[in-house]
Design a protein around this motif. Structure first.
Motif, PDB file in Angstrom:
ATOM      1  N   SER A  76       0.826  -1.210   0.000  1.00 46.59           N
ATOM      2  CA  SER A  76       0.000   0.000   0.000  1.00 46.59           C
ATOM      3  C   SER A  76       0.858   1.257   0.000  1.00 46.59           C
ATOM      4  O   SER A  76       0.576   2.210  -0.736  1.00 46.59           O
ATOM      5  CB  SER A  76      -0.930   0.008   1.221  1.00 46.59           C
ATOM      6  N   SER A  79       2.401   1.659  -3.353  1.00 52.53           N
ATOM      7  CA  SER A  79       1.379   2.115  -4.295  1.00 52.53           C
ATOM      8  C   SER A  79       1.142   3.618  -4.145  1.00 52.53           C
ATOM      9  O   SER A  79       1.106   4.350  -5.145  1.00 52.53           O
ATOM     10  CB  SER A  79       0.076   1.335  -4.062  1.00 52.53           C
ATOM     11  N   ALA A  80       0.994   4.070  -2.904  1.00 49.49           N
ATOM     12  CA  ALA A  80       0.777   5.504  -2.667  1.00 49.49           C
ATOM     13  C   ALA A  80       1.962   6.325  -3.158  1.00 49.49           C
ATOM     14  O   ALA A  80       1.794   7.420  -3.703  1.00 49.49           O
ATOM     15  CB  ALA A  80       0.529   5.757  -1.179  1.00 49.49           C
ATOM     16  N   THR A  81       3.157   5.795  -2.994  1.00 52.01           N
ATOM     17  CA  THR A  81       4.357   6.487  -3.462  1.00 52.01           C
ATOM     18  C   THR A  81       4.337   6.634  -4.979  1.00 52.01           C
ATOM     19  O   THR A  81       4.641   7.704  -5.524  1.00 52.01           O
ATOM     20  CB  THR A  81       5.624   5.733  -3.010  1.00 52.01           C
ATOM     21  N   LEU A  82       3.954   5.566  -5.669  1.00 47.45           N
ATOM     22  CA  LEU A  82       3.888   5.641  -7.133  1.00 47.45           C
ATOM     23  C   LEU A  82       2.765   6.554  -7.614  1.00 47.45           C
ATOM     24  O   LEU A  82       2.926   7.259  -8.614  1.00 47.45           O
ATOM     25  CB  LEU A  82       3.739   4.242  -7.726  1.00 47.45           C
ATOM     26  N   VAL A  83       1.644   6.553  -6.917  1.00 49.51           N
ATOM     27  CA  VAL A  83       0.563   7.472  -7.297  1.00 49.51           C
ATOM     28  C   VAL A  83       1.031   8.912  -7.101  1.00 49.51           C
ATOM     29  O   VAL A  83       0.743   9.787  -7.927  1.00 49.51           O
ATOM     30  CB  VAL A  83      -0.726   7.176  -6.492  1.00 49.51           C
ATOM     31  N   CYS A 107       3.855   4.080 -14.152  1.00 41.31           N
ATOM     32  CA  CYS A 107       3.768   4.274 -12.694  1.00 41.31           C
ATOM     33  C   CYS A 107       2.363   3.958 -12.179  1.00 41.31           C
ATOM     34  O   CYS A 107       2.210   3.304 -11.149  1.00 41.31           O
ATOM     35  CB  CYS A 107       4.134   5.709 -12.322  1.00 41.31           C
ATOM     36  N   PHE A 108       1.371   4.425 -12.918  1.00 40.51           N
ATOM     37  CA  PHE A 108      -0.002   4.210 -12.466  1.00 40.51           C
ATOM     38  C   PHE A 108      -0.359   2.719 -12.517  1.00 40.51           C
ATOM     39  O   PHE A 108      -0.995   2.199 -11.588  1.00 40.51           O
ATOM     40  CB  PHE A 108      -0.985   5.036 -13.308  1.00 40.51           C
ATOM     41  N   ALA A 111       1.332   0.997  -9.670  1.00 37.14           N
ATOM     42  CA  ALA A 111       0.649   1.381  -8.426  1.00 37.14           C
ATOM     43  C   ALA A 111      -0.633   0.573  -8.243  1.00 37.14           C
ATOM     44  O   ALA A 111      -0.928   0.104  -7.133  1.00 37.14           O
ATOM     45  CB  ALA A 111       0.334   2.878  -8.431  1.00 37.14           C
ATOM     46  N   LEU A 115      -1.520  -2.142  -5.331  1.00 40.20           N
ATOM     47  CA  LEU A 115      -2.734  -2.008  -4.527  1.00 40.20           C
ATOM     48  C   LEU A 115      -3.549  -3.303  -4.575  1.00 40.20           C
ATOM     49  O   LEU A 115      -4.086  -3.750  -3.551  1.00 40.20           O
ATOM     50  CB  LEU A 115      -3.564  -0.820  -5.015  1.00 40.20           C
TER      51      LEU A 115
END
Length: 146
Positions: A76, A79-83, A107-108, A111, A115
């Motif tokens: 998680s 994922s937040a870092t990539l978003v 990246c998205f 991510a 997730l």
């Protein structure tokens, strides 16, 4: 720039959702930790071998659950870092007038994959928790009227 801000709103809301998920994961890990500490205290003072074996079995189950939560938490956060990187790349692409579409999409997608893996790990932890209940580790001394 207004168009970039509009485009960045959806990923920002996604980060908020991931933050809520992190809160859930933290709470579950805290409950697992509290239960493990209580069992360890009981294990230290008990001399009943059968009881100690059941405590050790439950502690192993809690360790497996904690590992699942750790994995979910890690995925998680990544994922937040990539978003967040997606949002940053959106603005960089606009400011520098360069095409970063492939990097943004990559990246998205990663991510979202992270997730998905985080939710699968959370689901695994929930399965372990319910399996512990079915095995009688939890509610063992409650008469269910069967």
């Amino acid at each position: 720039m207004a168009k970039v801000i509009q485009t960045a709103v959806a990923p920002v809301f996604l980060i908020t959702g991931i933050a809520a998920t992190l809160g859930v994961l933290s709470n579950r890990l805290a409950r697992i930790t509290d239960r493990a500490r209580a069992l360890e205290r009981k294990l230290k003072i008990s001399s009943d071998e059968e009881f100690n074996r059941s405590l050790a079995t439950e502690l192993r189950a809690l360790l497996k659950r904690a590992r699942c939560i750790h994995i979910a938490f890690s995925f998680s956060v990544l994922s937040a870092t990539l978003v967040s990187a997606v949002v940053m790349l959106l603005f960089m692409a606009n400011i520098q007038a360069i095409n970063l579409g492939t990097a943004i999409a990559g990246c998205f997608m990663v991510a979202m994959l992270l997730l998905i893996l985080a939710f699968i790990a959370l689901l695994g932890e929930v399965f372990l928790a319910t399996r512990s209940m079915r095995r009688g580790m939890i509610f063992a001394d409650i008469d269910l009227g069967e």
